[in-house]
Design a protein around this motif. Structure first.
Motif, short mmCIF file in Angstrom:
data_model
loop_
_atom_site.label_atom_id
_atom_site.label_comp_id
_atom_site.label_asym_id
_atom_site.label_seq_id
_atom_site.Cartn_x
_atom_site.Cartn_y
_atom_site.Cartn_z
N SER A 63 -50.55 -85.13 34.07
CA SER A 63 -49.68 -85.07 33.06
C SER A 63 -50.16 -83.59 32.56
O SER A 63 -50.76 -82.88 33.13
N GLY A 64 -49.06 -82.64 31.59
CA GLY A 64 -49.36 -81.00 31.29
C GLY A 64 -49.59 -81.74 29.75
O GLY A 64 -48.92 -82.55 29.07
N ARG A 65 -49.67 -80.22 28.44
CA ARG A 65 -49.89 -79.60 27.96
C ARG A 65 -48.55 -78.84 27.27
O ARG A 65 -48.96 -78.57 25.82
N THR A 66 -47.71 -77.88 28.34
CA THR A 66 -47.39 -77.42 28.06
C THR A 66 -45.85 -78.11 28.23
O THR A 66 -45.55 -78.05 29.31
N LYS A 122 -30.02 -71.43 29.82
CA LYS A 122 -29.23 -70.33 30.19
C LYS A 122 -27.28 -70.83 29.66
O LYS A 122 -27.36 -71.53 30.40
N PHE A 123 -26.83 -69.44 29.37
CA PHE A 123 -25.90 -69.75 28.51
C PHE A 123 -24.80 -69.14 29.85
O PHE A 123 -25.20 -68.69 30.71
N SER A 124 -23.76 -69.47 29.77
CA SER A 124 -22.64 -68.81 30.71
C SER A 124 -22.10 -67.38 30.58
O SER A 124 -21.80 -66.95 31.49
N ASP A 125 -22.67 -66.92 29.51
CA ASP A 125 -22.61 -65.89 29.58
C ASP A 125 -23.40 -65.07 30.16
O ASP A 125 -24.47 -63.52 29.75
N TYR A 126 -25.08 -65.48 30.59
CA TYR A 126 -25.79 -65.29 31.33
C TYR A 126 -27.32 -64.85 30.64
O TYR A 126 -27.91 -64.72 30.98
N GLN A 127 -26.69 -64.75 29.16
CA GLN A 127 -27.71 -64.61 28.69
C GLN A 127 -28.94 -65.99 28.58
O GLN A 127 -28.21 -67.29 28.65
N GLN A 128 -30.11 -66.14 28.38
CA GLN A 128 -31.19 -66.93 28.49
C GLN A 128 -32.17 -66.98 26.53
O GLN A 128 -32.71 -65.46 26.82
N ILE A 129 -32.90 -67.70 27.00
CA ILE A 129 -33.29 -68.19 25.66
C ILE A 129 -34.56 -69.47 26.35
O ILE A 129 -34.37 -70.00 26.98
N THR A 130 -36.06 -68.79 26.14
CA THR A 130 -36.99 -69.42 26.96
C THR A 130 -37.75 -70.25 25.51
O THR A 130 -37.80 -69.16 24.38
N ARG A 131 -38.29 -71.48 25.31
CA ARG A 131 -39.31 -71.92 24.02
C ARG A 131 -40.02 -72.78 25.18
O ARG A 131 -39.68 -73.71 25.60
N SER A 132 -41.31 -72.50 24.95
CA SER A 132 -42.06 -73.14 24.89
C SER A 132 -43.70 -74.33 23.92
O SER A 132 -43.40 -74.02 23.26
N LYS A 133 -43.75 -74.93 23.72
CA LYS A 133 -44.58 -75.99 23.15
C LYS A 133 -45.47 -76.38 23.68
O LYS A 133 -45.82 -77.26 24.97
N THR A 134 -47.45 -75.99 23.38
CA THR A 134 -48.65 -76.28 24.09
C THR A 134 -48.87 -77.37 22.77
O THR A 134 -49.22 -77.13 21.66
N VAL A 135 -49.70 -78.37 23.24
CA VAL A 135 -50.09 -79.36 22.10
C VAL A 135 -51.77 -80.23 22.26
O VAL A 135 -51.88 -78.84 23.51
N LEU A 136 -52.87 -79.75 22.21
CA LEU A 136 -54.03 -79.92 21.84
C LEU A 136 -54.41 -81.11 23.42
O LEU A 136 -55.09 -81.31 24.28
N THR A 137 -53.75 -82.15 23.49
CA THR A 137 -53.36 -82.92 24.75
C THR A 137 -52.71 -83.55 25.00
O THR A 137 -51.07 -83.14 24.83
N PRO A 138 -53.27 -83.74 26.55
CA PRO A 138 -52.04 -84.06 27.33
C PRO A 138 -50.79 -84.91 26.64
O PRO A 138 -50.36 -86.26 26.20
N ILE A 139 -49.21 -84.37 27.31
CA ILE A 139 -47.72 -84.85 26.75
C ILE A 139 -47.52 -86.31 28.29
O ILE A 139 -47.64 -86.20 28.70
N ARG A 140 -47.91 -88.12 27.63
CA ARG A 140 -47.70 -88.48 28.52
C ARG A 140 -46.76 -90.06 27.82
O ARG A 140 -45.89 -90.21 29.10
N GLU A 141 -45.69 -89.50 26.95
CA GLU A 141 -44.58 -90.28 26.38
C GLU A 141 -43.41 -89.04 26.22
O GLU A 141 -43.81 -88.20 25.41
N LEU A 142 -42.61 -89.85 26.53
CA LEU A 142 -41.64 -89.16 26.30
C LEU A 142 -40.98 -89.23 24.41
O LEU A 142 -40.06 -88.01 24.34
N SER A 143 -41.67 -89.87 23.54
CA SER A 143 -41.28 -89.89 22.17
C SER A 143 -42.40 -88.25 21.55
O SER A 143 -43.43 -88.03 22.07
N ALA A 144 -41.64 -87.68 21.16
CA ALA A 144 -42.95 -87.01 20.19
C ALA A 144 -43.13 -87.00 18.63
O ALA A 144 -43.55 -88.43 18.64
#
Length: 68
Positions: A37-40, A46-68
């Protein structure tokens, strides 16, 4: 192994969310198979005009489920 990606024709928000749900299920299956599992969570868009955005979220405990 190819990286998960959304089809380039997607423009409807609801359809994007359905596609992302399928990708999330695939990632969860792979993580479960490797008993890891991971914590981040990182989302890169990526958009069709080659622009891109990146967002990250790190939590204290490992992510193990699909629901937030």
């Amino acid at each position: 192994m190819p990286k998960p990606h959304l089809p380039s024709y997607l423009s409807d928000r609801a359809q994007m969310l359905l596609e992302l749900e399928q990708i999330a299920q695939t990632v969860k299956l792979r993580l479960d198979q490797h008993q890891t599992s991971g914590r981040t969570l990182t989302l890169k868009i990526k958009f069709s005009d080659y622009q891109q955005i990146t967002r990250s979220k790190t939590v204290l405990t490992p992510i193990r489920e699909l629901s937030a």
